[in-house]
Design an enzyme around this catalytic site. Structure first.
Site, PDB file in Angstrom:
ATOM      1  N   GLU A  70       0.785  -1.273  -0.119  1.00 59.26           N
ATOM      2  CA  GLU A  70      -0.090  -0.052   0.086  1.00 59.26           C
ATOM      3  C   GLU A  70       0.767   1.211  -0.136  1.00 59.26           C
ATOM      4  OE1 GLU A  70      -2.660  -0.702  -0.691  1.00 59.26           O
ATOM      5  OE2 GLU A  70      -2.947  -2.438  -0.438  1.00 59.26           O
ATOM      6  N   GLU A  83      -0.315  -0.800  -9.679  1.00 55.19           N
ATOM      7  CA  GLU A  83       0.121  -1.892  -9.156  1.00 55.19           C
ATOM      8  C   GLU A  83       1.456  -2.341  -9.305  1.00 55.19           C
ATOM      9  OE1 GLU A  83      -2.127  -3.473  -7.187  1.00 55.19           O
ATOM     10  OE2 GLU A  83      -1.569  -5.452  -6.869  1.00 55.19           O
ATOM     11  N   HIS A 106       1.580   2.179  -3.599  1.00 53.43           N
ATOM     12  CA  HIS A 106       0.562   2.816  -4.169  1.00 53.43           C
ATOM     13  C   HIS A 106       0.532   4.266  -3.514  1.00 53.43           C
ATOM     14  CE1 HIS A 106      -1.687  -0.387  -6.254  1.00 53.43           C
ATOM     15  NE2 HIS A 106      -1.776  -1.002  -5.017  1.00 53.43           N
TER      16      HIS A 106
HETATM   17 ZN    ZN Z   1      -2.439  -3.159  -4.892  1.00 52.79          ZN
END
Ligand code: ZN
Length: 511
Positions: A269, A305, A272
């Site tokens: 995360e 991603e 991201h």
């Molecule tokens: Zn992800």
């Protein structure tokens, strides 16, 4: 005189984006701290804000302004920021206005019923109970794809892919996935035949979540995630929400045993989050300059991603990372870790073993799970596979590609939530993310020869700056395929990921 259409268009988009950010904040709160009794009113709040945002994004005024701007030569010069912005605004506007309201409402309604039915059916491993809902959701998805329309020379599935990975086609994905699948099948078989047995003892220590949280935050800070412009909290399902300029929320979950679950969740995360923080939502001194414009948005789910997988797998599962992190973990997490060395951690977090559940799969076998779903959903959407035949087709592929028997549908075709609410065309973006990450990683290491050494000292700044310069700051200026070409000098190819997995397996399993 400069036209006022473009500023008005941007103002309208900014307003819609502000509403979306309010909506994301409500979601975040619901997943983290909202008291249970607030649920009914929360759904009213969310539906009001969603309606307001949708009205702006689909308003005839937006359509008019967009048409004016598109015919203004000063705004559409090739390679200009405004041209890229307008191209993407057009895409969003068409996606938002091509679906009839009735279809959107029906998908939402049937989707929420199907999701409830899926929960019950999964718990009971009862595919027959879910079949009518699966059939309905694929019928609705097909209708949706027909409304969008297949691109020239393409197929219906492409229209759905376009929502998540703009510009890519099923044929292109197939051309990358098929060779990858063959080579991965071979790699997994060689690992299974290897005599080396990897111990995972170092991951089986009981560690208090509070200490895990502190460790996770220290890793995030080293990665360069700005905790003054973001937070890390706990939820049942980890996520990252880049909800506004200066506000990126991350979540993870803790298990007492196996601390690497939360650690890799946090790094994932966090990857991201770095992307969200690196997007040009703020414009120097001016507050939130590009916020709301495509140039300040993430380009695709696959690229998003790639950022999370890079930090999770290419950084977090590397030897240099553990060289830096292990002494810290021994101090912050548990003195019991003192019994272990970097090579123990490296081997334990890189084991390869075919398993039934996608979200628990290792880095080596994960993509097989995704490819199976891609093949099956594409066939179901095209009408080549009847939903009633899904379990048989699913189980046959698990046997074929991973060499395992699926004992029941709960651990088979009923395991994922996606199809129950009509997410078709989403799965491939997981593997595209791994492929982009591998290709970028190779180029990054060529550009930054000291990276391994730096990572061993917990120094990630050059890596983060590379990503900022080559990926983050562009927003949606280039489509994912062009961004990849510009950043790495090559179109997307499966060889880099395969090479990466082969290299690791060689060290861990002595292949
Ligand atoms: Zn992800």
């Amino acid at each position: 005189m400069a036209s006022t259409h473009y500023p008005e268009l941007k103002a309208l988009l900014r307003e819609a984006a502000l509403m979306n950010s309010v909506s994301s904040l409500l979601d975040w709160d619901q997943e983290t701290y909202m008291p249970h009794a607030a649920a009914p009113m929360r759904s009213d709040q969310k539906s009001l804000v969603a309606t307001l945002a949708h009205e702006r994004r689909t308003s005839p005024r937006l359509g008019e302004l967009l048409a004016h701007c598109e015919s203004d030569k000063s705004l559409t010069k090739a390679d200009s920021e405004s041209a890229a912005n307008l191209r993407e605004i057009r895409r969003d506007y068409d996606l938002a206005t091509k679906l009839p309201k009735e279809l959107v409402a029906e998908m939402a309604k049937v989707g929420s019923q199907a999701q409830e039915a899926w929960k019950v059916a999964r718990a009971a491993s009862d595919f027959k109970a879910f079949l009518p809902w699966l059939t309905k959701m694929f019928d609705l998805s097909r209708k949706k794809a027909e409304c969008y329309g297949a691109p020239a020379g393409g197929e219906l599935y492409d229209a759905l892919l376009n929502e998540y990975e703009p510009g890519i086609t099923a044929k292109e994905i197939d051309a990358i996935f098929t060779p990858l699948r063959k080579d991965l099948t071979d790699l997994v078989a060689r690992v299974a035949a290897s005599k080396t047995k990897v111990s995972t003892k170092c991951l089986e220590l009981r560690i208090d979540p509070t200490q895990q949280h502190a460790f996770g935050q220290a890793v995030l800070a080293a990665m360069g995630f700005d905790l003054n412009a973001g937070r890390l909290d706990t939820t049942a399902h980890p996520f990252c929400s880049g909800l506004a300029a200066g506000d990126t929320r991350l979540t993870t979950r803790y298990r007492d045993e196996k601390f690497t679950d939360a650690l890799y969740g946090t790094m994932h995360e966090g990857g991201h989050g770095l992307y969200e923080q690196g997007l040009p939502k703020m414009d120097g001194e001016k507050d939130a300059g590009l916020f709301g414009q495509p140039l300040a948005d993430a380009v695709s789910l696959g690229i998003h991603e790639s950022q999370s997988r890079m930090w999770e797998n290419f950084v977090g599962r590397s030897k240099p990372f553990w060289k830096w992190a292990l002494p810290k973990a021994q101090k912050t997490l548990s003195p019991k870790l003192k019994k272990f060395e970097v090579k123990d951690l490296f081997a334990a977090v890189n084991t390869v073993k075919p398993s039934l559940i996608r979200v628990e799969a290792d880095e080596g076998t994960y993509n097989m799970h995704v490819m199976i779903r891609f093949e099956l959903e594409r066939a179901m959407l095209q009408g080549d596979l009847a939903p009633k035949d899904l379990p048989e087709a699913w189980n046959a592929r698990y046997k074929d590609y991973l060499g395992i028997d699926v004992p029941d549908d709960r651990r088979g075709c009923l395991q994922d939530v996606h199809w129950s609410f009509g997410l078709v065309g989403y799965f491939p973006t997981y593997t595209l993310g791994n492929l982009y990450a591998a290709q970028l990683w190779e180029k990054i290491n060529a550009d930054l020869p000291d990276l391994s050494k730096d990572m061993g000292k917990g120094k990630f700044i050059d890596l983060r700056e590379w990503l900022g310069t080559n990926i983050h700051r562009h927003g949606r200026r280039y489509r994912a395929s062009e961004l990849c070409q510009r950043a790495t000098g090559k179109p997307l190819s499966p060889t880099h990921l395969l090479q990466h997995l082969e290299t690791k397996a060689a060290v861990v399993y002595g292949l």
